[in-house]
Design an enzyme around this catalytic site. Structure first.
Site, PDB file in Angstrom:
ATOM      1  CB  CYS A 115      -0.939  -0.005   1.192  1.00 39.69           C
ATOM      2  SG  CYS A 115      -1.930  -1.492   1.275  1.00 39.69           S
ATOM      3  CG  HIS A 254      -2.972   3.200   2.412  1.00 39.66           C
ATOM      4  ND1 HIS A 254      -3.594   2.893   1.218  1.00 39.66           N
ATOM      5  CD2 HIS A 254      -3.023   2.071   3.167  1.00 39.66           C
ATOM      6  CE1 HIS A 254      -3.981   1.628   1.256  1.00 39.66           C
ATOM      7  NE2 HIS A 254      -3.652   1.118   2.425  1.00 39.66           N
ATOM      8  CG  ASN A 284      -6.437  -1.034   1.664  1.00 36.79           C
ATOM      9  OD1 ASN A 284      -5.799  -0.644   0.690  1.00 36.79           O
ATOM     10  ND2 ASN A 284      -5.884  -1.542   2.748  1.00 36.79           N
TER      11      ASN A 284
HETATM   12  O1  UT7 Z   1      -3.445  -1.327   3.698  1.00 39.43           O
HETATM   13  C1  UT7 Z   1      -2.724  -1.692   4.808  1.00 39.43           C
HETATM   14  C2  UT7 Z   1      -3.202  -2.919   5.337  1.00 39.43           C
HETATM   15  N1  UT7 Z   1      -4.307  -3.020   6.176  1.00 39.43           N
HETATM   16  C3  UT7 Z   1      -4.713  -2.218   7.184  1.00 39.43           C
HETATM   17  O2  UT7 Z   1      -4.312  -1.107   7.341  1.00 39.43           O
HETATM   18  C4  UT7 Z   1      -5.689  -2.774   8.143  1.00 39.43           C
HETATM   19  C5  UT7 Z   1      -5.342  -2.421   9.566  1.00 39.43           C
HETATM   20  N2  UT7 Z   1      -6.270  -3.024  10.499  1.00 39.43           N
HETATM   21  C6  UT7 Z   1      -7.558  -2.653  10.589  1.00 39.43           C
HETATM   22  O3  UT7 Z   1      -8.023  -1.776   9.886  1.00 39.43           O
HETATM   23  C7  UT7 Z   1      -8.411  -3.307  11.647  1.00 39.43           C
HETATM   24  O4  UT7 Z   1      -7.589  -4.088  12.500  1.00 39.43           O
HETATM   25  C8  UT7 Z   1      -9.541  -4.219  11.076  1.00 39.43           C
HETATM   26  C9  UT7 Z   1     -10.587  -3.349  10.415  1.00 39.43           C
HETATM   27  C10 UT7 Z   1      -8.946  -5.188  10.068  1.00 39.43           C
HETATM   28  C11 UT7 Z   1     -10.214  -4.987  12.207  1.00 39.43           C
HETATM   29  O5  UT7 Z   1     -10.717  -4.099  13.182  1.00 39.43           O
HETATM   30  P1  UT7 Z   1     -10.423  -4.364  14.721  1.00 39.43           P
HETATM   31  O6  UT7 Z   1     -11.100  -3.288  15.457  1.00 39.43           O
HETATM   32  O7  UT7 Z   1      -8.926  -4.475  14.869  1.00 39.43           O
HETATM   33  O8  UT7 Z   1     -11.173  -5.725  14.981  1.00 39.43           O
HETATM   34  P2  UT7 Z   1     -10.586  -7.135  15.429  1.00 39.43           P
HETATM   35  O9  UT7 Z   1      -9.817  -7.763  14.329  1.00 39.43           O
HETATM   36  O10 UT7 Z   1      -9.891  -6.951  16.733  1.00 39.43           O
HETATM   37  O11 UT7 Z   1     -11.914  -7.931  15.639  1.00 39.43           O
HETATM   38  C12 UT7 Z   1     -12.892  -7.550  16.628  1.00 39.43           C
HETATM   39  C13 UT7 Z   1     -14.072  -8.488  16.527  1.00 39.43           C
HETATM   40  C14 UT7 Z   1     -13.676  -9.967  16.507  1.00 39.43           C
HETATM   41  O12 UT7 Z   1     -14.640 -10.677  17.236  1.00 39.43           O
HETATM   42  P3  UT7 Z   1     -14.338 -11.141  18.742  1.00 39.43           P
HETATM   43  O13 UT7 Z   1     -13.125 -12.006  18.647  1.00 39.43           O
HETATM   44  O14 UT7 Z   1     -14.096  -9.856  19.495  1.00 39.43           O
HETATM   45  O15 UT7 Z   1     -15.589 -11.838  19.108  1.00 39.43           O
HETATM   46  C15 UT7 Z   1     -13.780 -10.336  15.055  1.00 39.43           C
HETATM   47  O16 UT7 Z   1     -14.072 -11.692  14.855  1.00 39.43           O
HETATM   48  O17 UT7 Z   1     -14.773  -8.250  15.310  1.00 39.43           O
HETATM   49  C16 UT7 Z   1     -14.933  -9.492  14.616  1.00 39.43           C
HETATM   50  N3  UT7 Z   1     -14.953  -9.214  13.194  1.00 39.43           N
HETATM   51  C17 UT7 Z   1     -16.055  -8.918  12.510  1.00 39.43           C
HETATM   52  N4  UT7 Z   1     -17.350  -8.816  12.880  1.00 39.43           N
HETATM   53  C18 UT7 Z   1     -18.235  -8.484  11.941  1.00 39.43           C
HETATM   54  C19 UT7 Z   1     -13.874  -9.163  12.343  1.00 39.43           C
HETATM   55  N5  UT7 Z   1     -14.300  -8.847  11.113  1.00 39.43           N
HETATM   56  C20 UT7 Z   1     -15.644  -8.681  11.185  1.00 39.43           C
HETATM   57  C21 UT7 Z   1     -16.634  -8.346  10.245  1.00 39.43           C
HETATM   58  N6  UT7 Z   1     -17.905  -8.249  10.662  1.00 39.43           N
HETATM   59  N7  UT7 Z   1     -16.342  -8.089   8.949  1.00 39.43           N
END
Ligand code: UT7
Length: 335
Positions: A115, A254, A284
């Site tokens: 990215c 980004h 993204n």
């Molecule tokens: O381009 C560069 C590369 N990428 C990035 O910059 C991405 C950087 N990271 C992020 O933007 C965030 O970490 C994410 C958007 C990917 C995830 O957000 P988060 O607030 O870090 O959530 P998490 O991964 O800690 O997940 C929280 C909860 C989990 O459930 P439990 O374990 O708390 O019960 C996940 O299973 O949210 C759940 N979850 C979802 N729920 C509904 C993960 N994805 C989803 C979804 N819908 N799509």
């Protein structure tokens, strides 16, 4: 400081027609519009048709950038294409673009910086344009839908497809690319990768059954990294040029997650109004994202001659890249 001033002479972008909304994703995986919107800021993203590949959007974005610069394809002296989703591992997508634009006998190569790709390519292209190559075409393009696992709700809601392009060339002294900051920390490589398809794990029935042809990401790790380098890399380019964050008219980050952008704005003590945001409409798009956002900014009429603009990217590598530009407004083709 650059030996001679090089800046953006023209800019263009191209995204697919097809829109994939949060409501569409609710039908594919266990997610909700509410979760996606509050955790990422994304409402919809663009998805390429089956017959479309990176080169299609690269060519469209590049054609617009060349026209915007008031140039012809034959005026281009080098092509650099940043992508992690080339049409094929080789030849370089830059060569396919060269052929389709009818550009003869100029160097053309791809660059892989995730990215951070567009800004990496812009930095490399600037150096080249200060040397033997007057007009360098820089493209950032990705078709992430091809490497996205639509059974993995933690990644499939994030990504989209698109391309941005810029033509670099001579600008008056004091304008153009004033400073760049490129970096990488390979110790974090495992946090964001496409495990199969390279020489380590060539495609096989086994890699496919393990879904290793799709992006694997440790979202929280990348999030923490992103927030840290958005601040540090931006500060580095500003310090290099002796400019304060308050002097910058526009930040073009980004587009990965609205929360990352808000956090950067907060850490830099800059109001969100000065950050370009289109992650809600495109998600993204990796190498495409900063070029697409800069193109929208330029075409919105919000950029004025002499404005300081910071581009800042981060992603797979884990790598980062920033550039400080002083905008040169040719005036003829904008709007
Ligand atoms: O381009 C560069 C590369 N990428 C990035 O910059 C991405 C950087 N990271 C992020 O933007 C965030 O970490 C994410 C958007 C990917 C995830 O957000 P988060 O607030 O870090 O959530 P998490 O991964 O800690 O997940 C929280 C909860 C989990 O459930 P439990 O374990 O708390 O019960 C996940 O299973 O949210 C759940 N979850 C979802 N729920 C509904 C993960 N994805 C989803 C979804 N819908 N799509």
């Amino acid at each position: 400081m650059p030996r001679s001033a090089v800046g953006i002479l023209g800019i263009g972008a191209a995204v697919p027609e097809k829109v994939l909304t949060n409501a569409d994703l609710e039908k594919i995986v266990d997610t909700s519009d509410e979760w996606i919107t509050t955790r990422t800021g994304i409402k919809e993203r663009r998805i390429a048709e089956e017959a479309e590949a990176a080169s299609h959007f690269a060519v469209r974005a590049a054609s617009k950038a060349i026209e915007d610069a008031g140039l012809m394809p034959e005026d281009i002296d080098m092509i650099i294409c940043a992508t992690v989703t080339p049409d094929m591992p080789f030849p370089a997508t830059a060569c396919l673009v060269q052929d389709r634009l009818g550009i003869k006998n100029v160097p053309a190569f791809d660059l892989s910086a995730g990215c951070s790709g567009f800004t990496y390519a812009l930095a490399v292209g600037t150096q080249m344009a200060q040397g033997d190559y007057e007009h360098v075409l820089v493209i950032g393009v990705d078709i992430l839908s091809r490497i996205t696992d639509y059974s993995d709700r933690s990644t499939c809601v994030l990504f989209g497809d698109g391309a941005g392009a810029a033509v670099l060339g001579p600008v008056p002294e004091g304008y153009g690319v004033l400073a760049v900051d490129l970096g990488a920390d390979g110790s974090g490589a495992e946090h964001l990768q496409l495990p199969a398809g390279g020489s380590l794990r060539p495609p096989s029935l086994k890699t496919i059954s393990q879904r290793e042809q799709y992006i694997k990401m440790a979202g929280r790790e990348v999030f923490k990294f992103a927030v840290r380098v958005m601040e540090s890399s931006t500060k580095t380019v500003l310090e290099k040029a002796g400019i304060s964050a308050q002097d910058v008219s526009w930040f073009v980050p980004h587009q990965a997650n609205i929360r990352i952008i808000e956090s950067a704005a907060n850490r830099l003590s800059v109001p969100m109004e000065r950050f370009v945001v289109n992650v809600d409409r495109y998600g993204n798009t990796s190498s495409g994202s900063i070029g697409i956002a800069l193109d929208e900014l330029a075409r919105s009429g919000s950029l004025s001659d002499g404005d300081y603009v910071v581009l800042v990217g981060f992603g797979a590598g884990l790598a980062w890249a920033s550039a400080l530009l002083r905008w040169y407004e040719r005036g003829e083709n904008r709007g």
